[in-house]
Write a protein that holds these residues in place. Sequence first.
Motif, mmCIF file in Angstrom:
data_model
loop_
_atom_site.group_PDB
_atom_site.id
_atom_site.type_symbol
_atom_site.label_atom_id
_atom_site.label_comp_id
_atom_site.label_asym_id
_atom_site.label_seq_id
_atom_site.Cartn_x
_atom_site.Cartn_y
_atom_site.Cartn_z
ATOM 1 N N ARG A 103 9.605 2.217 5.278
ATOM 2 C CA ARG A 103 8.973 1.344 4.653
ATOM 3 C C ARG A 103 8.781 0.399 5.971
ATOM 4 O O ARG A 103 9.807 -0.712 6.155
ATOM 5 N N MET A 104 7.613 -0.331 6.468
ATOM 6 C CA MET A 104 7.045 -1.009 7.084
ATOM 7 C C MET A 104 5.967 -2.032 7.040
ATOM 8 O O MET A 104 5.594 -2.242 6.075
ATOM 9 N N GLN A 105 6.331 -3.000 7.743
ATOM 10 C CA GLN A 105 5.279 -3.949 7.797
ATOM 11 C C GLN A 105 4.573 -3.754 8.980
ATOM 12 O O GLN A 105 4.846 -3.906 10.049
ATOM 13 N N ALA A 106 2.308 -4.267 9.366
ATOM 14 C CA ALA A 106 1.749 -4.763 10.014
ATOM 15 C C ALA A 106 1.898 -5.768 10.309
ATOM 16 O O ALA A 106 1.152 -6.582 10.208
ATOM 17 N N ARG A 114 0.790 -0.857 -0.270
ATOM 18 C CA ARG A 114 0.167 -0.045 -0.291
ATOM 19 C C ARG A 114 1.097 1.273 -0.143
ATOM 20 O O ARG A 114 1.830 1.649 0.593
ATOM 21 N N PHE A 115 0.615 2.217 -0.564
ATOM 22 C CA PHE A 115 1.579 3.712 -1.030
ATOM 23 C C PHE A 115 0.839 4.668 -0.428
ATOM 24 O O PHE A 115 -0.309 4.801 -0.742
ATOM 25 N N ARG A 160 -6.804 -4.048 10.126
ATOM 26 C CA ARG A 160 -8.162 -4.881 9.824
ATOM 27 C C ARG A 160 -6.990 -6.630 10.003
ATOM 28 O O ARG A 160 -6.205 -6.274 10.032
ATOM 29 N N SER A 161 -8.166 -7.479 10.281
ATOM 30 C CA SER A 161 -7.942 -8.411 10.327
ATOM 31 C C SER A 161 -8.018 -9.463 8.861
ATOM 32 O O SER A 161 -8.471 -8.894 7.808
ATOM 33 N N ARG A 162 -7.451 -9.978 8.958
ATOM 34 C CA ARG A 162 -7.895 -11.023 7.107
ATOM 35 C C ARG A 162 -8.579 -12.000 7.134
ATOM 36 O O ARG A 162 -9.267 -12.550 8.439
ATOM 37 N N PRO A 163 -9.030 -12.233 5.715
ATOM 38 C CA PRO A 163 -10.615 -12.769 5.912
ATOM 39 C C PRO A 163 -11.004 -13.899 6.013
ATOM 40 O O PRO A 163 -11.613 -13.887 6.632
ATOM 41 N N GLY A 208 -4.322 14.318 10.029
ATOM 42 C CA GLY A 208 -3.968 13.666 8.375
ATOM 43 C C GLY A 208 -4.503 12.435 7.675
ATOM 44 O O GLY A 208 -5.806 11.746 8.822
ATOM 45 N N PRO A 209 -4.233 11.812 6.700
ATOM 46 C CA PRO A 209 -5.048 10.401 6.288
ATOM 47 C C PRO A 209 -4.591 9.463 7.008
ATOM 48 O O PRO A 209 -4.249 9.178 7.569
ATOM 49 N N GLU A 210 -6.039 8.862 6.933
ATOM 50 C CA GLU A 210 -6.278 7.895 7.601
ATOM 51 C C GLU A 210 -4.575 6.123 6.884
ATOM 52 O O GLU A 210 -4.959 6.057 5.871
ATOM 53 N N ILE A 211 -4.337 5.827 7.646
ATOM 54 C CA ILE A 211 -3.623 4.778 6.915
ATOM 55 C C ILE A 211 -4.747 3.342 7.690
ATOM 56 O O ILE A 211 -4.183 2.700 8.587
ATOM 57 N N GLU A 212 -5.653 2.692 6.636
ATOM 58 C CA GLU A 212 -6.035 2.052 6.734
ATOM 59 C C GLU A 212 -5.539 0.339 5.701
ATOM 60 O O GLU A 212 -5.104 0.557 3.917
ATOM 61 N N CYS A 213 -5.371 -0.486 6.550
ATOM 62 C CA CYS A 213 -4.501 -1.419 5.406
ATOM 63 C C CYS A 213 -4.742 -2.730 6.125
ATOM 64 O O CYS A 213 -5.894 -2.948 7.646
ATOM 65 N N GLN A 214 -4.641 -3.805 6.416
ATOM 66 C CA GLN A 214 -4.848 -5.742 6.656
ATOM 67 C C GLN A 214 -3.962 -6.267 7.470
ATOM 68 O O GLN A 214 -2.443 -5.848 6.776
#
Length: 592
Positions: free
Chosen positions: A115-118, A29-30, A146-149, A58-64
């Motif tokens: 450059r990082m990872q959740a 995600r960029f 978020r959790s994975r599906p 600021g902008p929200e970071i939304e990721c999984q």
Amino acid sequence: MAGRSMGALFFLACICLFIASAKAEAPYRFFDWEVTYGDISPLGVPQQGILINGQLPGPEIECQTNDNLIINVRNSLPEPFLLSWNGLQQRKNSWQDGVSGTNCPIPPGQNFTYRMQAKDQIGSFFYFPSLGFHKAAGGFGAIRIRSRPNIPVPFPPPADEYTMLIGDWYNPSHTALQDVLDGGNELPPPDALLINGNGPGVANFTVEQGLTYRLRISNVGLQNTLTVTIQAHNMTLVEVEGTHTVQNLYTSLDVHVGQSLSVLVTTDRPALDYLIAVSTRFANASLSSTAVLRYAGSMGPAFDGSSPLPEPGDDDDDLGFSLDQARSIRTNLTASGPRPNPQGSYHYGAINVTRTVRLASSAGQVDGKLRYAVNGVSYVEADTPLKLADYYNISGVFRLGGVPDAPSADGGMEVVNDTAVMDSDHRGFIEVVLENGEDSVQSWHLDGYSVFVVGYVPAPVSDIIPRVRSVQTLFLTLICEFLDVDSRRMDVGTWSELSRDGYNLVDAVSRCTVQVYPHGWTAVLISLDNVGMWNMRSEVWARRYLGQQFYLRVYTPTPSFRDENPIPDDVLLCGRAATATNGSSSQPRYRF
């Protein structure tokens, strides 16, 4: 024969597909952000705020879970700048933590790409500017992981989610506040509370009647514990900084500075406008603010003339209420975490502690100026990030072992300035007791980790007796009952080995930011499984700025990619690290 060959080819293809899928990276995600000053007036008074892409928040970071985050930050301020990520564990990657001990600031007019990872995380967190007193000017935003599906979540999907970033706020600029602290003085009380960067009554959340919504709340302020109440509605707590919790109902919730949580709210009331009230707790000057929970088709405000805001209470009542609430927040052992295995399968209470550390906060004068300290040591910023100094083997930047494992035995709290680092061993399992001998609530955060919060001051008798393992403790609790004395109030602030008898070793909540009540202590257990240089700090930002922090070096003598990522190719170099890479005799302490 042909059939057999086709079968073999099919089998080989399956193997190749399995290997390819096993090696497939998580999604990327960029984000492209520009940091600027901009005119804001959340309280009606024009101010200069720090904006990201022109926004506050600021902008929200939304990721999984496990997503890779590539965040390019362009610094258009006239001074250096850094962002840090409150609660992102930066697994094997303290290079990206974004505090002065790990990263060089982004110079004016330049950029840096985080450059990082959740990695193996879920939950609600936030980012903020970490240099100087920038945090008082804005620059904050929400992080949702978020959790994975395919991993079950212990509640039905909500109809929608909303973010609520709450915090105290000053009318004076961050530079004026910093000048007050640099002059050796305490800050005055804040002027107001903001909700999503706005003053009272501006933020609103539109909902449909008869549905359930998730509200992610973070206290991004500078010093105050804040209490959240929703008029005529209960809140079901479901997550605290990445841990699914036992789903208790609350009419109000304390969110200490630096903390995040998630609640579910069911819109089962008449279609009206309801106030979401945010107010200070444990503060000399009471402040409050409101947002609006607006039902679609609302017929008007539900406010009937009586105050929907919680009234400031007696300090003792506040303390007892907040303590009871804190103890009720526990891990949901039947829920999955970011991985398929249940969170409760990690039996932290059965692991042998390898080291006990007691950290006592204090205040004092150094050269006639106010400083805050941990075990008598007040942290002084270095001219080179400690992580880079450690990597390039640059001597004289910090003092390893500069923070003792316990306060002085005679109780003396003379404060000394030092660039102090506490050393620790990778894979250790440590007990940390945070001691607060002062009159205010304190809040502590450890980058790179979640910690098991096993105890807040001596627990009530009813909590201790079922887990008692010591005749002395049982005798003490029985005396408390006989004399009608609340054991919570006995020896508050005094921790001893007997205190362990009251620890929750089964379902303590795991989180990255913990509160310590006045004249009390909080005990946490930490599994040191993340190599790096990690900031341990007071989340009361004036205290942190004036020295109440240090760095914890989690060290392994045999570095490898398995334990820590290599130094980034685009790492910013400054201070003595810049000369260490330009033909000097300094060589990396370790190579991968």
